[in-house]
Design a protein around this motif. Sequence first.
Motif, short mmCIF file in Angstrom:
data_model
loop_
_atom_site.label_atom_id
_atom_site.label_comp_id
_atom_site.label_asym_id
_atom_site.label_seq_id
_atom_site.Cartn_x
_atom_site.Cartn_y
_atom_site.Cartn_z
N MET A 160 0.86 -1.18 0.00
CA MET A 160 0.00 0.00 0.00
C MET A 160 0.89 1.23 0.00
O MET A 160 1.40 1.66 1.03
N SER A 161 1.09 1.78 -1.17
CA SER A 161 1.89 2.98 -1.34
C SER A 161 0.97 4.19 -1.27
O SER A 161 0.09 4.26 -0.41
N SER A 162 1.12 5.11 -2.19
CA SER A 162 0.36 6.36 -2.16
C SER A 162 0.64 7.10 -3.45
O SER A 162 1.65 6.84 -4.12
N LEU A 163 -0.22 8.04 -3.79
CA LEU A 163 0.11 8.98 -4.85
C LEU A 163 1.44 9.65 -4.50
O LEU A 163 2.24 9.98 -5.38
N GLY A 164 1.70 9.81 -3.19
CA GLY A 164 2.96 10.38 -2.72
C GLY A 164 4.17 9.50 -2.96
O GLY A 164 5.30 9.90 -2.68
N GLY A 165 3.94 8.29 -3.48
CA GLY A 165 5.05 7.45 -3.88
C GLY A 165 5.54 7.77 -5.28
O GLY A 165 6.57 7.27 -5.71
N ARG A 166 4.78 8.61 -5.99
CA ARG A 166 5.15 9.00 -7.35
C ARG A 166 5.33 10.51 -7.47
O ARG A 166 6.05 10.98 -8.34
N ILE A 167 4.63 11.27 -6.62
CA ILE A 167 4.66 12.73 -6.66
C ILE A 167 4.97 13.23 -5.26
O ILE A 167 4.54 12.64 -4.28
N THR A 168 5.72 14.32 -5.16
CA THR A 168 5.98 14.89 -3.84
C THR A 168 5.16 16.16 -3.64
O THR A 168 4.85 16.87 -4.59
N LEU A 269 -5.45 4.54 -7.54
CA LEU A 269 -6.83 4.51 -7.06
C LEU A 269 -7.35 5.93 -6.82
O LEU A 269 -6.73 6.71 -6.08
N GLY A 270 -8.46 6.25 -7.47
CA GLY A 270 -9.09 7.56 -7.27
C GLY A 270 -8.89 8.46 -8.47
O GLY A 270 -7.78 8.55 -9.01
N GLY A 271 -9.98 9.13 -8.89
CA GLY A 271 -9.88 10.06 -10.00
C GLY A 271 -8.89 11.17 -9.72
O GLY A 271 -8.19 11.65 -10.63
N ASP A 272 -8.80 11.62 -8.46
CA ASP A 272 -7.85 12.67 -8.11
C ASP A 272 -6.42 12.21 -8.35
O ASP A 272 -5.58 12.96 -8.86
N ALA A 273 -6.14 10.94 -8.03
CA ALA A 273 -4.80 10.40 -8.22
C ALA A 273 -4.49 10.25 -9.71
O ALA A 273 -3.38 10.55 -10.15
N VAL A 274 -5.45 9.76 -10.47
CA VAL A 274 -5.25 9.59 -11.92
C VAL A 274 -4.94 10.94 -12.57
O VAL A 274 -3.98 11.07 -13.35
N ASP A 275 -5.73 11.96 -12.25
CA ASP A 275 -5.53 13.28 -12.86
C ASP A 275 -4.18 13.87 -12.47
O ASP A 275 -3.45 14.42 -13.31
N ALA A 276 -3.84 13.77 -11.18
CA ALA A 276 -2.57 14.35 -10.72
C ALA A 276 -1.37 13.63 -11.32
O ALA A 276 -0.39 14.27 -11.72
N LEU A 277 -1.45 12.30 -11.40
CA LEU A 277 -0.32 11.54 -11.94
C LEU A 277 -0.14 11.79 -13.43
O LEU A 277 0.99 11.94 -13.91
N ARG A 278 -1.25 11.88 -14.16
CA ARG A 278 -1.15 12.17 -15.59
C ARG A 278 -0.50 13.54 -15.82
O ARG A 278 0.39 13.69 -16.67
N SER A 279 -0.93 14.54 -15.07
CA SER A 279 -0.37 15.88 -15.20
C SER A 279 1.12 15.88 -14.86
O SER A 279 1.93 16.52 -15.54
N HIS A 280 1.48 15.14 -13.82
CA HIS A 280 2.88 15.06 -13.38
C HIS A 280 3.75 14.46 -14.48
O HIS A 280 4.83 14.98 -14.79
N HIS A 281 3.30 13.38 -15.07
CA HIS A 281 4.10 12.72 -16.09
C HIS A 281 4.18 13.54 -17.38
O HIS A 281 5.21 13.53 -18.07
N GLU A 282 3.13 14.26 -17.69
CA GLU A 282 3.19 15.16 -18.85
C GLU A 282 4.23 16.25 -18.62
O GLU A 282 4.97 16.62 -19.54
N SER A 283 4.31 16.75 -17.37
CA SER A 283 5.30 17.76 -17.04
C SER A 283 6.72 17.20 -17.12
O SER A 283 7.64 17.85 -17.64
#
Length: 301
Positions: A160-168, A269-283
């Motif tokens: 069980m990681s977190s969105l914080g395991g990919r984004i700070t 997991l979560g639409g908020d996580a999907v949106d944030a991770l996609r934006s992060h990787h695009e950046s």
Amino acid sequence: MDGFGVPGQALASVNTTLKDMGMTNDTQDRVWLITGCSAGFGREIALAALAAGDRVMATARRPETLAELARTGGARISTAALDVTDSASIQAAVQATLAVFGRIDVLVNNAGFSGIGAVEETSMEELRSLMEVNFFGAVEVTKTVVPTMRAQGSGTIVQMSSLGGRITFPGMGGYDATKHALEGLSEALSTELAPLGVRVLLVEPGMFRTQMSSSLQIAPEMPAYQATSGELRKMVAGVVGAEPNDPAKGAAAIVKVLDAENPPLRLVLGGDAVDALRSHHESLLADVTAWETLSRSTAVS
């Protein structure tokens, strides 16, 4: 926050969620060992596993907190004390699982906690405490279970990681560092174990209605960081109880992905996580593209 309703209602609710997601309730009889089951994701994952017809060893530092969960699962659930910072406790819980159920098919490393504070605001003691539980604790439980799964030639380790395991995020550097470390080790572990029949799944939730937001380790605030980590403090305080995601649905999604023919290494997991991770990787990709010529200029002539 987490709903604790009466046991029958809790399991019925999870069964309904699983059916809504197109999952059958056929008995698969897997054995789960789950850490941190007193509340939140740990409890909901245990309920989802029971609803799928599996057997569960639910653990917590204080096993008396698992009494209601134990009544819910009847003969298909057992409980044990497990403190992820205590090697003897880890060994005892793993041996208890094997003694009761004879095998371990799914390990879920869920136990952990979070904290808020800019890096300068957070003491070394607080940083070490976060790393001891969230990283070293999960790693030691994993290393204790791996020999059993390797001998079986099968099994899944769910971290069980977190969105914080990919984004700070400013104000969560300590917590995010523990999850980044867990993700790095687990990605390597997945490659090592795949030829042996053992899978690894990294789960990366966004904001869910668990007790995480209301049980944070809060560092003393410094005026210099009001515009950065201070804003995160305000956001978290304002979202408690209104997080956009349901942990029961998240737990059902985890069970579903374990049944997939080609499961991913990472489950966001979560639409908020999907949106944030996609934006992060695009950046990230934009930066690689913008600086590609300079990056490639280091080649030996």
